[in-house]
Design an enzyme around this catalytic site. Structure first.
Site, short mmCIF file in Angstrom:
data_model
loop_
_atom_site.label_atom_id
_atom_site.label_comp_id
_atom_site.label_asym_id
_atom_site.label_seq_id
_atom_site.Cartn_x
_atom_site.Cartn_y
_atom_site.Cartn_z
CG PHE A 48 -18.99 33.31 5.28
CD1 PHE A 48 -20.14 32.97 5.96
CD2 PHE A 48 -18.00 32.35 5.12
CE1 PHE A 48 -20.30 31.70 6.49
CE2 PHE A 48 -18.16 31.08 5.65
CZ PHE A 48 -19.30 30.75 6.34
CE1 TYR A 99 -23.80 25.71 2.67
CE2 TYR A 99 -22.42 24.89 0.89
CZ TYR A 99 -22.58 25.68 2.01
OH TYR A 99 -21.53 26.44 2.47
NE ARG A 101 -27.46 33.12 9.92
CZ ARG A 101 -26.68 32.55 9.00
NH1 ARG A 101 -26.06 33.27 8.12
NH2 ARG A 101 -26.52 31.24 8.98
C1 LIG Z 1 -22.13 30.00 3.20
C2 LIG Z 1 -21.10 30.91 2.67
C3 LIG Z 1 -19.87 30.41 2.21
C4 LIG Z 1 -19.57 28.95 2.35
O1 LIG Z 1 -18.42 28.53 1.76
P1 LIG Z 1 -18.13 26.98 1.55
O2 LIG Z 1 -16.80 26.94 0.98
O3 LIG Z 1 -19.20 26.45 0.64
O4 LIG Z 1 -18.20 26.32 2.89
C5 LIG Z 1 -18.98 31.32 1.64
N1 LIG Z 1 -19.27 32.64 1.54
C6 LIG Z 1 -20.43 33.14 2.00
C7 LIG Z 1 -20.73 34.59 1.88
C8 LIG Z 1 -21.37 32.29 2.57
O5 LIG Z 1 -22.53 32.78 3.03
#
Ligand SMILES: *Cc1c(COP(=O)(O)O)cnc(C)c1O
Length: 423
Positions: free
Chosen positions: A133, A233, A382
């Site tokens: 991500f 969340y 997805r």
């Molecule tokens: C959803 C997700 C995030 C989200 O990061 P936020 O800072 O909470 O917006 C980060 N890393 C991964 C792997 C995710 O799936």
């Protein structure tokens, strides 16, 4: 019910029978889902627990409205980052006193990545994965920039097409940051094996559990990992923008030094001392005043989790994804739709990604028909399967809608190709 028999003819009646035999079925009533919606996006934003609104309202009217500032003590507000952390602990195989609520996952990863680097002084390499991500990679870039001095910090990224973890690990690697369940493909790492390999090279293993916590049992202490972060969340259902969590193995807590040292992580915050002195334990990863209203929604969702048997959760998750994969193979192959997610149970989280056709437009077309998944660039549709509220009949109906949209070419309508800010 644990696996869908490959040979059995699957029809909607069979799905209804599986629902009737499902020990987790009663949990669906604990959530408020809109009429006519099949929700397969709980891996992005979990559903609303039926108890959340009243709980948040009580915190607002009683604890805030009546208790006012007294609630920091009387309602336990001050210790909430840790008391809620203790309630997340069983979901990830952590012990009490090892988990603290953070801010966003991004900022929590920054906290822990810097702490990990400082646990391995002299080592100058961070390792992650190219397909992570992106926020994880962006955060590591700033860690690199911040800690680079006379000697630069090097970043090495592994990838399915190489290099592998084996290729990049050596005595210079300080931290390895990997996401347990891949956010796009749903591929699941062997946490035991990867942790062992990383630690054998002397590096600190940091797991991102965003798509694992509440999706499958995780055993951080069982595998002896070092640090972890995750979201609340998604599968945990803590509400839009609910805070992240941070896990610090007990053995590292005395030595660990997070990046951002705020007053709420101080040993004596209300002495208002000039010098920083970290509180013993995981509390030092706290930064500033916690968002208590967001915590209230998270607290309501954690009450549900106290009743969930995680082995059963995993069993149902695999049965749901097995069913979806079998139906896609059987009914959607004519339109060139293929399953990207690994078929082996030990390599799959609780989501399934499909490729083929104009994925973006197909997703918009099925959303218009009430089947909500999401699209991840460049080409993946997805689908997340949250076992507490997704039924086997939902899976059947979702595939039927997909088939119908493909057969009638409904996705060709121009409005389904227009992109919103959030996909
Ligand atoms: C959803 C997700 C995030 C989200 O990061 P936020 O800072 O909470 O917006 C980060 N890393 C991964 C792997 C995710 O799936």
């Amino acid at each position: 019910m644990s696996t869908i028999p490959a040979a059995a003819p699957i029809d909607r009646a069979a799905c209804l029978a599986w629902d009737a035999a499902d020990p987790l079925a009663p949990f669906r009533e604990r959530f408020t889902l809109p009429e006519g919606v099949i929700y397969l996006d709980g891996n992005s934003l979990g559903a609303l627990p039926a108890s959340t609104a009243a709980h948040v309202q009580r915190v607002i009217t009683q604890e805030w409205g009546q208790g006012l500032i007294r609630s920091w003590n009387d309602a336990g507000w001050f210790m909430k980052p840790q008391t809620l952390g203790d309630r997340i602990a069983p979901l990830i195989g952590a012990a009490p006193g090892e988990v603290v609520i953070g801010d966003s996952t991004s900022s929590s990863l920054f906290q822990t990545a810097v702490a990990g680097m400082r646990l391995r002084p002299g080592r100058r390499v961070v390792v992650s994965e190219r397909g992570s991500f992106p926020t994880d990679l962006y955060v590591l870039e700033s860690v690199q920039e911040m800690l680079s001095g006379a000697e630069p910090i090097e970043r090495r990224l592994i990838h399915d097409d190489g290099p592998t973890l084996d290729d990049v690990l050596d005595e210079d690697v300080a931290i390895v940051v990997l996401t347990h369940v891949d956010y796009r493909t749903g591929r699941l790492y062997d946490m035991t094996e990867v942790t062992r390999q990383v630690q054998a090279a002397g590096a600190i293993m940091i797991w991102d559990l965003c798509h694992s916590a509440g999706a499958l049992p995780v055993d951080l202490n069982g595998v002896g990992a070092d640090l972890a972060v995750g979201c609340t969340y998604k599968y945990i259902n803590g509400g839009p923008g609910s805070p992240s969590f941070i896990w610090v193995a007990e053995r590292h807590q005395a030595e660990a030094r997070p990046a951002v040292t705020g007053w709420q992580g101080h040993a004596r915050p209300f002495d208002f001392e000039v010098e920083y002195a970290p509180t013993p334990g995981v509390g030092r990863f706290r930064v500033g005043t916690p968002p208590l209203l967001s915590y209230a929604a998270l607290e309501a969702s954690l009450e549900i989790w106290e009743e969930v048997d995680l082995a059963r959760l995993r069993e149902k998750s695999l049965a749901l994804t097995d069913l979806f994969i079998a139906l896609v193979d059987e009914r959607l192959a004519d339109w060139g739709i293929e399953v990207v997610t690994p078929r082996e149970h030990e390599a799959r989280g609780s989501q399934v990604a499909l490729r083929g056709g104009d994925g973006y437009a197909v997703m918009q077309a099925i959303i218009a028909r009430g089947v909500i998944g999401d699209f991840r660039a460049p080409d993946l549709m997805r689908f997340g399967f949250a076992p507490l509220y997704v039924t086997f009949a939902d899976v059947w109906d979702a595939v039927e809608v997909l088939r119908d949209v493909l057969e009638r070419e409904e996705w060709r309508k121009p409005e389904y190709s227009r992109r919103g800010a959030v996909t």
